[in-house]
Design an enzyme around this catalytic site. Structure first.
Site, PDB file in Angstrom:
ATOM      1  N   GLU A  92       1.165  -1.088  -0.310  1.00  0.00           N
ATOM      2  CA  GLU A  92       0.073   0.099   0.091  1.00  0.00           C
ATOM      3  C   GLU A  92       0.723   1.179  -0.303  1.00  0.00           C
ATOM      4  O   GLU A  92       1.596   1.717   0.773  1.00  0.00           O
ATOM      5  CB  GLU A  92      -0.515   0.039   1.812  1.00  0.00           C
ATOM      6  N   CYS A 105       3.518   8.428   1.753  1.00  0.00           N
ATOM      7  CA  CYS A 105       3.709   7.610   2.731  1.00  0.00           C
ATOM      8  C   CYS A 105       3.241   6.163   1.968  1.00  0.00           C
ATOM      9  O   CYS A 105       2.675   5.347   1.358  1.00  0.00           O
ATOM     10  CB  CYS A 105       2.293   7.131   3.523  1.00  0.00           C
ATOM     11  N   CYS A 112       4.683  -7.008   8.125  1.00  0.00           N
ATOM     12  CA  CYS A 112       5.713  -7.141   8.859  1.00  0.00           C
ATOM     13  C   CYS A 112       5.915  -7.749  10.064  1.00  0.00           C
ATOM     14  O   CYS A 112       4.612  -8.491  10.696  1.00  0.00           O
ATOM     15  CB  CYS A 112       4.624  -6.062  10.009  1.00  0.00           C
ATOM     16  N   CYS A 116       2.618  -5.139  16.291  1.00  0.00           N
ATOM     17  CA  CYS A 116       2.380  -4.134  17.606  1.00  0.00           C
ATOM     18  C   CYS A 116       0.696  -4.831  17.639  1.00  0.00           C
ATOM     19  O   CYS A 116       0.052  -5.026  16.241  1.00  0.00           O
ATOM     20  CB  CYS A 116       1.912  -2.925  17.282  1.00  0.00           C
ATOM     21  N   CYS A 119      -1.902  -2.908  15.576  1.00  0.00           N
ATOM     22  CA  CYS A 119      -1.944  -2.297  13.958  1.00  0.00           C
ATOM     23  C   CYS A 119      -2.291  -3.483  13.111  1.00  0.00           C
ATOM     24  O   CYS A 119      -2.176  -4.833  13.495  1.00  0.00           O
ATOM     25  CB  CYS A 119      -0.149  -2.125  14.215  1.00  0.00           C
ATOM     26  N   CYS A 331      -2.818   2.596   7.909  1.00  0.00           N
ATOM     27  CA  CYS A 331      -1.652   0.961   7.855  1.00  0.00           C
ATOM     28  C   CYS A 331      -2.371  -0.213   7.672  1.00  0.00           C
ATOM     29  O   CYS A 331      -3.520  -0.932   8.151  1.00  0.00           O
ATOM     30  CB  CYS A 331      -1.520   0.613   9.455  1.00  0.00           C
TER      31      CYS A 331
HETATM   32  N1  SAH Z   1       7.036   0.247  11.386  1.00  0.00           N
HETATM   33  C1  SAH Z   1       6.721   1.242  11.291  1.00  0.00           C
HETATM   34  C2  SAH Z   1       6.014   2.040  10.493  1.00  0.00           C
HETATM   35  C3  SAH Z   1       4.937   1.961  10.476  1.00  0.00           C
HETATM   36  S1  SAH Z   1       3.420   1.606  10.977  1.00  0.00           S
HETATM   37  C4  SAH Z   1       6.295   1.913  12.738  1.00  0.00           C
HETATM   38  O1  SAH Z   1       5.899   1.143  14.034  1.00  0.00           O
HETATM   39  O2  SAH Z   1       6.590   3.081  13.336  1.00  0.00           O
HETATM   40  C5  SAH Z   1       3.364   3.379  11.335  1.00  0.00           C
HETATM   41  C6  SAH Z   1       2.453   4.428  12.450  1.00  0.00           C
HETATM   42  O3  SAH Z   1       1.010   4.372  12.174  1.00  0.00           O
HETATM   43  C7  SAH Z   1       3.092   3.579  13.438  1.00  0.00           C
HETATM   44  O4  SAH Z   1       3.181   4.869  14.224  1.00  0.00           O
HETATM   45  C8  SAH Z   1       1.791   2.853  13.952  1.00  0.00           C
HETATM   46  O5  SAH Z   1       1.932   3.017  15.196  1.00  0.00           O
HETATM   47  C9  SAH Z   1       0.550   3.368  13.722  1.00  0.00           C
HETATM   48  N2  SAH Z   1      -0.105   3.014  13.976  1.00  0.00           N
HETATM   49  C10 SAH Z   1      -0.469   1.234  13.200  1.00  0.00           C
HETATM   50  N3  SAH Z   1      -1.970   1.154  13.413  1.00  0.00           N
HETATM   51  C11 SAH Z   1      -2.541   1.626  13.556  1.00  0.00           C
HETATM   52  C12 SAH Z   1      -3.899   2.091  14.381  1.00  0.00           C
HETATM   53  N4  SAH Z   1      -4.761   1.016  14.362  1.00  0.00           N
HETATM   54  N5  SAH Z   1      -4.417   3.296  14.171  1.00  0.00           N
HETATM   55  C13 SAH Z   1      -3.247   4.879  15.161  1.00  0.00           C
HETATM   56  N6  SAH Z   1      -2.075   3.980  14.158  1.00  0.00           N
HETATM   57  C14 SAH Z   1      -1.491   2.821  13.984  1.00  0.00           C
END
Ligand code: SAH
Length: 346
Positions: A92, A105, A112, A116, A119, A331
């Site tokens: 994406e 972006c 990944c 998390c 995510c 994301c």
């Molecule tokens: N792996 C990297 C970059 C990709 S995620 C990182 O973790 O920073 C990009 C951002 O989106 C990160 O800050 C991540 O924590 C956030 N993110 C992921 N899922 C999310 C969600 N459901 N709501 C808000 N932010 C989210």
């Protein structure tokens, strides 16, 4: 014989390869320039002789993704691309337009492995790293398809950039090249979930980009609950690395903080966050949590109160404007839908 991915090569490497074929040095510049304008076939390179074009075509491949899906937000014009790569994997890219320019972006991996809990990108794990050319293509082909000049890049799509560090660094070098897209480091942000050795290695590069750290909790108990990476590098180690990074580069770090109801939105956490940042100019970016259906976590109702609390301690805290709310723009959500559709055989 596997063919070499020429768009992942630097201008110097292309020049050397051409020299080895008996070509003059300026041919390297010409080929580099064609690639970075989006040429998808050597046949297009009409300032090269036909025999040379054919020879190049036998040794090198040129990556070019195809648009698998494209969604345009009716609310704000945000565009989300789902690209299909040569091996059938999908990634994406999101294009956001602001007053000050167009930001893209991009993803750094297919999937990944960071896990998390909130995510969508990590639910099915990591498939593979993206090549430098595949990262560059996201910028290049978004620009060509949208006919909008890209001025800013954020490495905040699918994947953990510091888990694919060598390719990401090479991508940065390519996209920054004066004869390529020439996007300045100050217009690039790299976001990490907190891979400490990666942060230290990046500091050594001393780039003028903006480092974003996805913090999401200032205390280890909460952070480990939502981000498994915290078990490898906990909050204290992470902040030590951030302070080292600032010392080395002089660059202000941006801390990303997705507000989760009843988990990380307490006042004491705002206070602790302030403590941890003390000693360097940090900026906190509060993100209203995107509701991921598969996730147990829900958006916080205390975003404004938390922001006030941080500001009362003298920290700068902003609330991220949410774009593309109607197009699965956050994301991994579009890729997930595509994967689910494939599983159902649609
Ligand atoms: N792996 C990297 C970059 C990709 S995620 C990182 O973790 O920073 C990009 C951002 O989106 C990160 O800050 C991540 O924590 C956030 N993110 C992921 N899922 C999310 C969600 N459901 N709501 C808000 N932010 C989210």
């Amino acid at each position: 014989m596997t063919m070499t991915d020429i768009k992942s090569m630097t201008q110097e490497e292309i020049t050397d390869a051409l020299r080895a074929m008996g070509e003059p040095a300026f041919r390297g510049k010409q080929v580099f320039s064609w690639l970075h304008k989006g040429a998808t076939d050597f046949a297009e390179m009409n300032n090269l002789s036909k025999p040379l074009r054919e020879k190049l075509g036998k040794e090198f491949t040129i990556t070019a993704p195809t648009v698998a899906r494209k969604q345009v937000s009716r609310l704000d014009g945000t565009v989300k691309y789902l690209w299909e790569l040569r091996d059938g994997n999908c990634i994406e890219t999101v294009l956001m337009s602001y007053h000050h320019g167009n930001t893209v972006c991009i993803s750094s991996q297919v999937g990944c492995r960071m896990g998390c809990k909130f995510c969508a990108s990590t639910i099915a794990g990591k498939v593979r790293d993206l090549t430098p050319s595949e990262m560059l293509d996201q910028v290049l082909f978004t620009q060509l398809d949208s006919e909008k000049d890209i001025s800013n890049i954020v490495l905040m799509g699918i994947g953990e950039p510091l888990d694919n560090r060598a390719n990401v660094l090479r991508f940065l070098q390519l996209v920054n090249h004066p004869e390529g897209l020439n996007i300045g480091m100050r217009h690039i942000s790299l976001s990490t979930c907190g891979v400490v050795p990666g942060i230290d290695a990046l500091a050594e590069e001393n780039l003028q980009l903006t480092l974003s750290v996805s913090l999401h909790a200032p205390d280890s108990a909460t952070r480990s609950r939502i981000m498994p990476v915290n078990n490898a590098y906990d909050v204290e180690e992470l902040f030590a690395a951030c302070h080292r990074y600032f010392k080395k580069t002089g660059r202000r770090i941006s801390f990303e903080y997705a507000m989760i109801d009843g988990v990380n939105d307490h006042d004491w956490q705002a206070d602790l966050l302030t403590e941890r940042i003390r000693g360097m100019p940090g900026h906190v970016n509060l993100i209203p949590l995107n509701d991921v259906v598969e996730s147990e976590f829900k958006p916080s109702r205390r975003v404004a109160a938390f922001q006030k609390r941080l500001e009362s301690h003298g920290l700068t805290a902003t609330v991220r404007r949410s774009l593309g709310g109607d197009i699965d723009a956050s994301c991994g959500q579009l890729r997930r839908k595509e994967m689910e559709a494939k599983e159902r055989g649609q």
